[in-house]
Scaffold this active site. Structure first.
Site, PDB file in Angstrom:
ATOM      1  N   ARG A   1      52.826-117.142  -4.871  1.00 55.95           N
ATOM      2  CA  ARG A   1      53.835-117.456  -3.835  1.00 55.95           C
ATOM      3  C   ARG A   1      55.209-117.705  -4.466  1.00 55.95           C
ATOM      4  NH1 ARG A   1      52.530-121.952   0.404  1.00 55.95           N
ATOM      5  NH2 ARG A   1      51.983-123.109  -1.465  1.00 55.95           N
TER       6      ARG A   1
ATOM      7  N   ARG B   1      45.090-129.968  -5.668  1.00 57.51           N
ATOM      8  CA  ARG B   1      45.223-129.780  -4.214  1.00 57.51           C
ATOM      9  C   ARG B   1      43.914-129.298  -3.599  1.00 57.51           C
ATOM     10  NH1 ARG B   1      50.010-125.792  -3.972  1.00 57.51           N
ATOM     11  NH2 ARG B   1      49.858-125.908  -1.713  1.00 57.51           N
TER      12      ARG B   1
ATOM     13  N   ARG C   1      57.040-123.003  -6.167  1.00 60.45           N
ATOM     14  CA  ARG C   1      56.909-124.421  -5.829  1.00 60.45           C
ATOM     15  C   ARG C   1      56.240-125.165  -6.977  1.00 60.45           C
ATOM     16  NH1 ARG C   1      54.406-124.790   0.227  1.00 60.45           N
ATOM     17  NH2 ARG C   1      53.066-126.284  -0.818  1.00 60.45           N
TER      18      ARG C   1
ATOM     19  N   LYS D   1      48.492-120.729   6.324  1.00 63.70           N
ATOM     20  CA  LYS D   1      48.829-121.458   7.557  1.00 63.70           C
ATOM     21  C   LYS D   1      50.311-121.323   7.909  1.00 63.70           C
ATOM     22  CE  LYS D   1      47.470-125.404   5.803  1.00 63.70           C
ATOM     23  NZ  LYS D   1      47.051-124.945   4.462  1.00 63.70           N
TER      24      LYS D   1
HETATM   25  P1  AP5 Z   1      51.289-119.754   3.031  1.00 63.10           P
HETATM   26  O1  AP5 Z   1      51.430-119.252   4.424  1.00 63.10           O
HETATM   27  O2  AP5 Z   1      52.506-120.346   2.381  1.00 63.10           O
HETATM   28  O3  AP5 Z   1      50.014-120.735   2.925  1.00 63.10           O
HETATM   29  P2  AP5 Z   1      49.777-122.214   3.455  1.00 63.10           P
HETATM   30  O4  AP5 Z   1      48.373-122.293   3.935  1.00 63.10           O
HETATM   31  O5  AP5 Z   1      50.852-122.619   4.406  1.00 63.10           O
HETATM   32  O6  AP5 Z   1      49.892-122.959   2.081  1.00 63.10           O
HETATM   33  P3  AP5 Z   1      50.634-124.300   1.681  1.00 63.10           P
HETATM   34  O7  AP5 Z   1      50.494-124.380   0.198  1.00 63.10           O
HETATM   35  O8  AP5 Z   1      52.021-124.377   2.218  1.00 63.10           O
HETATM   36  O9  AP5 Z   1      49.740-125.332   2.357  1.00 63.10           O
HETATM   37  P4  AP5 Z   1      49.546-126.728   1.873  1.00 63.10           P
HETATM   38  O10 AP5 Z   1      48.661-127.192   2.972  1.00 63.10           O
HETATM   39  O11 AP5 Z   1      49.034-126.977   0.529  1.00 63.10           O
HETATM   40  O12 AP5 Z   1      51.032-127.265   1.736  1.00 63.10           O
HETATM   41  P5  AP5 Z   1      51.904-128.240   2.604  1.00 63.10           P
HETATM   42  O13 AP5 Z   1      53.261-127.731   2.567  1.00 63.10           O
HETATM   43  O14 AP5 Z   1      51.263-128.507   3.930  1.00 63.10           O
HETATM   44  O15 AP5 Z   1      50.737-118.552   2.127  1.00 63.10           O
HETATM   45  C1  AP5 Z   1      50.505-118.723   0.733  1.00 63.10           C
HETATM   46  C2  AP5 Z   1      50.904-117.430  -0.018  1.00 63.10           C
HETATM   47  O16 AP5 Z   1      50.042-116.371   0.413  1.00 63.10           O
HETATM   48  C3  AP5 Z   1      52.340-116.933   0.264  1.00 63.10           C
HETATM   49  O17 AP5 Z   1      52.845-116.377  -0.900  1.00 63.10           O
HETATM   50  C4  AP5 Z   1      52.164-115.849   1.347  1.00 63.10           C
HETATM   51  O18 AP5 Z   1      53.192-114.867   1.298  1.00 63.10           O
HETATM   52  C5  AP5 Z   1      50.801-115.277   0.967  1.00 63.10           C
HETATM   53  N1  AP5 Z   1      50.037-114.802   2.117  1.00 63.10           N
HETATM   54  C6  AP5 Z   1      49.947-115.385   3.349  1.00 63.10           C
HETATM   55  N2  AP5 Z   1      49.123-114.668   4.136  1.00 63.10           N
HETATM   56  C7  AP5 Z   1      48.683-113.628   3.380  1.00 63.10           C
HETATM   57  C8  AP5 Z   1      47.795-112.533   3.620  1.00 63.10           C
HETATM   58  N3  AP5 Z   1      47.193-112.381   4.791  1.00 63.10           N
HETATM   59  N4  AP5 Z   1      47.567-111.661   2.618  1.00 63.10           N
HETATM   60  C9  AP5 Z   1      48.164-111.797   1.410  1.00 63.10           C
HETATM   61  N5  AP5 Z   1      49.022-112.800   1.118  1.00 63.10           N
HETATM   62  C10 AP5 Z   1      49.267-113.710   2.088  1.00 63.10           C
HETATM   63  O19 AP5 Z   1      51.750-129.594   1.779  1.00 63.10           O
HETATM   64  C11 AP5 Z   1      52.288-129.725   0.487  1.00 63.10           C
HETATM   65  C12 AP5 Z   1      52.028-131.147  -0.020  1.00 63.10           C
HETATM   66  O20 AP5 Z   1      52.676-132.117   0.842  1.00 63.10           O
HETATM   67  C13 AP5 Z   1      50.556-131.598  -0.046  1.00 63.10           C
HETATM   68  O21 AP5 Z   1      49.902-131.179  -1.227  1.00 63.10           O
HETATM   69  C14 AP5 Z   1      50.735-133.125   0.025  1.00 63.10           C
HETATM   70  O22 AP5 Z   1      51.106-133.656  -1.204  1.00 63.10           O
HETATM   71  C15 AP5 Z   1      51.887-133.299   0.983  1.00 63.10           C
HETATM   72  N6  AP5 Z   1      51.454-133.411   2.386  1.00 63.10           N
HETATM   73  C16 AP5 Z   1      51.855-132.599   3.415  1.00 63.10           C
HETATM   74  N7  AP5 Z   1      51.265-132.971   4.558  1.00 63.10           N
HETATM   75  C17 AP5 Z   1      50.451-134.034   4.242  1.00 63.10           C
HETATM   76  C18 AP5 Z   1      49.566-134.837   5.007  1.00 63.10           C
HETATM   77  N8  AP5 Z   1      49.380-134.623   6.315  1.00 63.10           N
HETATM   78  N9  AP5 Z   1      48.873-135.808   4.365  1.00 63.10           N
HETATM   79  C19 AP5 Z   1      49.050-136.050   3.048  1.00 63.10           C
HETATM   80  N10 AP5 Z   1      49.875-135.316   2.274  1.00 63.10           N
HETATM   81  C20 AP5 Z   1      50.577-134.319   2.857  1.00 63.10           C
END
Ligand code: AP5
Length: 266
Positions: free
Chosen positions: A159, A203, A192, A42
């Protein structure tokens, strides 16, 4: 490689911080929500969409991560929130909602917005809908990225993030030119805390339990668009933009129709 947009001051630091530049306005600003399991890509897509559409990338995860690096003393509620995040658990709805509500001005950004990682529970989705109805903000689409579990785990485990500019790499799929250093600013790359195996499991369970039900919620709202998240980021991006463009044409046509009906009734 994705680079965090530098100019998201109001989102990252709260409404007292002003963004340096505001994108040019549009008659129909984008209102996009990105759904999908952790690690599906995402954040990577949000950055590509930001570069093409100029809609602001609003990630709740980035707000919490920025808080860990803040010089200011963290409130007890924020300290508690960061504990949840480190363990891979969801931060409680009330804390997340406080964070989003005080930044709701970002939803009126002239270029539109891309919500990444929010909403993540039904409660959050309902609160967002109420706020958007009150403030006459429209969603263009909710994109749900779909990817097999084993690929998700591989993306998360590999990542690496730059500690300075926050660019995101992957050890095998999107490696930096020099191992462990950022191509852009030479910052050190780190893993991370919530990308360690024990947190990844928590997660993914939290996603299945709390976030997956949002697919049905947005399907019922007529907003859901499913996008296959296999292939390169550029291929996924092309699929996403294709879906968004056709969706926006439909929203535009609907708006014209509504305006015509209002004129006829008055
Ligand atoms: P990346 O683009 O970083 O993936 P992502 O879907 O953004 O993953 P996140 O882990 O950031 O999402 P998340 O939802 O768990 O974390 P968030 O920060 O929102 O890609 C991942 C990897 O794959 C990278 O290395 C990239 O280079 C690679 N990649 C990408 N596309 C690719 C492709 N096509 N082919 C190959 N490789 C590829 O949340 C973190 C924490 O914050 C949560 O766990 C929670 O504790 C808290 N939090 C945040 N928002 C909330 C909420 N609304 N409610 C409750 N808790 C929350």
């Amino acid at each position: 490689m994705t680079i965090l947009n530098k100019d998201r001051a109001s989102w990252i630091h709260g409404p007292s911080a002003k963004c340096e530049t505001v994108p040019k306005g549009s008659d129909l600003p984008w209102g996009i929500v990105l759904l999908g399991a952790p690690g599906v890509g995402k954040g990577t897509q949000a950055e590509l969409l930001n570069q093409r559409l100029h809609a602001c990338h609003l990630s709740t995860g980035d707000v919490f991560r920025a808080a860990t690096q803040s010089d200011c003393e963290l409130s007890p509620v924020m300290q508690e929130a960061l504990g949840f995040m480190r363990r891979g658990e969801l931060v409680p709805d009330s804390t997340v909602w406080d964070v989003v509500r005080e930044r709701s001005g970002c939803l009126h950004c002239a270029g539109g917005f891309i919500l990444d990682g929010f909403p993540r529970t039904l409660g959050q989705a309902v609160s967002l809908k109420e706020l958007m109805d009150r403030e006459a903000i429209r969603l263009t689409a909710v994109i749900n990225y779909e990817l097999p579990l084993e690929e998700i785990v591989a993306r998360l485990g590999g990542r690496r993030t730059c500690e300075k500019c926050k660019a995101v790499y992957h050890v095998t799929e999107r490696p930096s030119r020099v191992e462990g250093r950022c191509d852009r600013c030479d910052g050190k790359l780190f893993q991370r805390e919530d990308d360690r195996p024990e947190s990844i499991k928590v997660r993914l369970e939290a996603y299945e339990r709390s976030t997956a039900p949002l697919i049905e919620f947005y399907e019922n709202e007529g907003l859901l668009v499913r996008v296959r998240a296999t292939g390169s980021p550029e291929e996924i991006f092309d699929r996403t933009v294709g879906e968004l463009e056709s969706r926006r044409i439909r929203v535009f046509a609907h708006k014209l129709l509504e305006a015509a009906e209002n004129r006829r009734d008055s």
